[in-house]
Write a protein that holds these residues in place. Structure first.
Motif, short mmCIF file in Angstrom:
data_model
loop_
_atom_site.label_atom_id
_atom_site.label_comp_id
_atom_site.label_asym_id
_atom_site.label_seq_id
_atom_site.Cartn_x
_atom_site.Cartn_y
_atom_site.Cartn_z
N HIS A 58 0.72 -1.14 -0.08
CA HIS A 58 0.01 0.03 0.04
C HIS A 58 1.07 1.20 -0.08
N GLY A 59 0.25 2.50 0.07
CA GLY A 59 1.13 3.57 0.00
C GLY A 59 1.04 4.41 1.55
N CYS A 60 1.23 5.67 1.52
CA CYS A 60 1.29 6.45 2.86
C CYS A 60 1.03 7.86 2.43
N HIS A 61 1.07 8.35 3.63
CA HIS A 61 0.61 10.06 3.56
C HIS A 61 1.25 10.70 4.88
N ARG A 62 1.61 11.81 4.92
CA ARG A 62 1.72 12.66 6.10
C ARG A 62 0.70 12.88 7.08
N TRP A 63 0.99 12.98 8.22
CA TRP A 63 0.05 12.93 9.22
C TRP A 63 0.40 13.99 10.27
N MET A 64 -0.46 14.66 10.71
CA MET A 64 0.03 15.58 11.81
C MET A 64 1.18 16.47 11.51
N GLY A 65 1.51 16.69 10.18
CA GLY A 65 2.33 17.49 9.69
C GLY A 65 3.94 17.03 10.07
N ILE A 66 4.25 15.77 10.49
CA ILE A 66 5.62 15.48 10.67
C ILE A 66 5.54 13.97 10.59
N LEU A 67 4.59 13.14 11.11
CA LEU A 67 4.92 11.64 11.06
C LEU A 67 4.06 11.14 9.83
N GLY A 68 4.03 9.91 9.61
CA GLY A 68 3.65 9.17 8.33
C GLY A 68 2.59 8.24 8.97
N THR A 69 1.66 8.05 8.08
CA THR A 69 0.58 6.80 8.37
C THR A 69 -0.01 6.43 7.15
N HIS A 70 -0.95 5.49 7.24
CA HIS A 70 -1.69 4.96 6.10
C HIS A 70 -3.06 4.45 6.73
N GLY A 71 -3.94 4.30 5.61
CA GLY A 71 -5.22 3.73 6.15
C GLY A 71 -6.58 4.44 5.66
N ILE A 72 -6.30 5.38 4.64
CA ILE A 72 -7.36 6.28 4.06
C ILE A 72 -7.66 5.71 2.63
N ASN A 73 -8.95 6.06 2.04
CA ASN A 73 -9.38 5.57 0.87
C ASN A 73 -8.91 6.91 -0.27
N GLU A 74 -7.60 7.00 -0.03
CA GLU A 74 -7.34 7.99 -1.06
C GLU A 74 -6.07 7.54 -1.91
N SER A 75 -5.81 8.23 -3.16
CA SER A 75 -4.90 7.58 -3.97
C SER A 75 -3.33 7.61 -3.06
N CYS A 76 -3.16 8.47 -2.33
CA CYS A 76 -1.70 8.41 -1.64
C CYS A 76 -1.58 7.03 -0.96
N ASP A 77 -2.71 6.49 -0.40
CA ASP A 77 -2.63 5.40 0.33
C ASP A 77 -2.96 3.95 -0.35
N MET A 78 -3.71 4.48 -1.50
CA MET A 78 -4.36 3.32 -2.10
C MET A 78 -3.52 2.83 -3.48
N ASN A 79 -2.66 3.69 -3.95
CA ASN A 79 -1.58 3.38 -5.01
C ASN A 79 -0.24 3.18 -4.57
N THR A 80 0.20 2.02 -5.14
CA THR A 80 1.34 1.57 -4.96
C THR A 80 2.22 1.15 -6.37
N VAL A 81 3.42 0.86 -6.40
CA VAL A 81 4.06 0.53 -7.54
C VAL A 81 4.83 -0.96 -7.38
N HIS A 82 4.66 -1.68 -8.53
CA HIS A 82 5.37 -2.93 -8.37
C HIS A 82 6.32 -2.88 -9.53
N PHE A 83 7.16 -3.79 -9.39
CA PHE A 83 8.17 -3.84 -10.55
C PHE A 83 8.59 -5.46 -10.81
N TRP A 84 8.65 -6.01 -12.07
CA TRP A 84 8.96 -7.32 -12.24
C TRP A 84 10.16 -7.55 -13.10
N SER A 85 11.07 -8.53 -12.71
CA SER A 85 12.13 -8.77 -13.38
C SER A 85 12.06 -9.98 -14.07
N PHE A 86 12.22 -10.75 -15.27
CA PHE A 86 12.30 -12.05 -15.60
C PHE A 86 13.71 -12.46 -15.97
N ILE A 87 14.20 -13.30 -15.34
CA ILE A 87 15.59 -13.61 -15.52
C ILE A 87 16.05 -15.16 -15.76
#
Length: 267
Positions: free
Chosen positions: A238-267
């Motif tokens: 999952h993703g993450c977002h800034r919380w309370m101006g300093i810390l980080g967190t996750h758990g909301i239904n917004e793109s910051c938390d709901m979008n992540t990125v994957h990579f694949w290699s075929f070896i």
């Protein structure tokens, strides 16, 4: 692009099973066709002998986009496929890894909050075991992956530190006894919560996560290239977002938390 238009992490389960020539459970979300096409393009078949899943925690798509040139360029240059991915709601670690390795939405597999019960549904691991294949999980103790897939006839390597986990994964690759290896790294999530998603310790963890993936790729190339077709994934939950101006967190239904990125290699 809308947060809801990306492939979902629920599709990872069927993808890994399809690569290993094991039929997914009927209830699982379908595989990611671009990954299967990537294997076909590289190996002239969609089937692999080995799959290694590297699971760094909480790396958001927006983090990749912000630090693409600074930290992620080595992944762009040394992987065959990059995919923007949709997480599941709520984007909490046990919920997401429950979905990633069961192929099910949270309401179906049963983890819908930050709890870590042992999953009773069919997972990637159950399907592999039934097919006579071997799987191993390598994780830091107390973290979701180390707990929610217990009570199965497979091997668990649980350690106190990320370094120990990474060393064990390298050892397992050299021993070459497993069809699927899952390696979890908590370090970005750990520091993101404590110093913000873009804090200095979190950014250092990003660099380490990228370096670990490349280390795994190099080791697979040296140990397995002439023995196996291998799919190696960089697959955050999952993703993450800034919380309370300093810390980080996750758990909301917004793109910051709901979008992540994957990579694949075929070896």
């Amino acid at each position: 692009m809308s947060v809801f238009e990306f492939p979902c992490i629920t599709q990872v389960a069927a993808t890994a099973l399809s690569l290993l020539d094991v039929a997914p459970a009927d209830a699982m979300a379908g595989p990611i066709e671009k990954v299967l096409a990537g294997a076909q393009n590289k190996f002239n078949t969609t089937k692999c002998d080995r799959v290694v899943m590297y699971n760094p925690d909480a790396i958001a798509l927006w983090i990749y986009e912000r630090f693409q040139k600074k930290y992620f360029a080595p992944l762009d240059q040394n992987t065959d496929l990059r995919l923007s991915m949709l997480s599941v709601f709520p984007p909490k670690t046990p919920v997401c890894f429950g979905s990633m390795y069961s192929g099910l939405e949270p309401a179906v597999h049963g983890i819908q909050s930050y709890t870590k019960p042992v999953l009773k549904c069919q997972t990637v691991f159950d399907r592999l075991i039934a097919a006579g294949k071997k799987a191993a999980i390598v994780s830091t103790e107390g973290d979701s992956i180390s707990l929610i897939f217990l009570e199965r006839q497979m091997d668990y390597f649980i350690y106190k530190t990320v370094k120990e986990c990474n060393n064990k994964a390298a050892e397992l690759i050299k021993k070459d006894e497993y069809d699927l290896i899952v390696l979890y790294n908590t370090d970005y999530d750990y520091w993101m919560h404590r110093c913000s998603p873009t804090g200095p310790f979190a950014k250092n963890a990003l660099k380490k996560n990228v370096a670990e993936y490349l280390s795994l790729k190099n080791l697979i190339q040296s140990e397995w290239k002439d023995k196996h077709h291998t799919a190696l994934a960089f697959a955050p939950d999952h993703g993450c977002h800034r919380w309370m101006g300093i810390l980080g967190t996750h758990g909301i239904n917004e793109s910051c938390d709901m979008n992540t990125v994957h990579f694949w290699s075929f070896i």
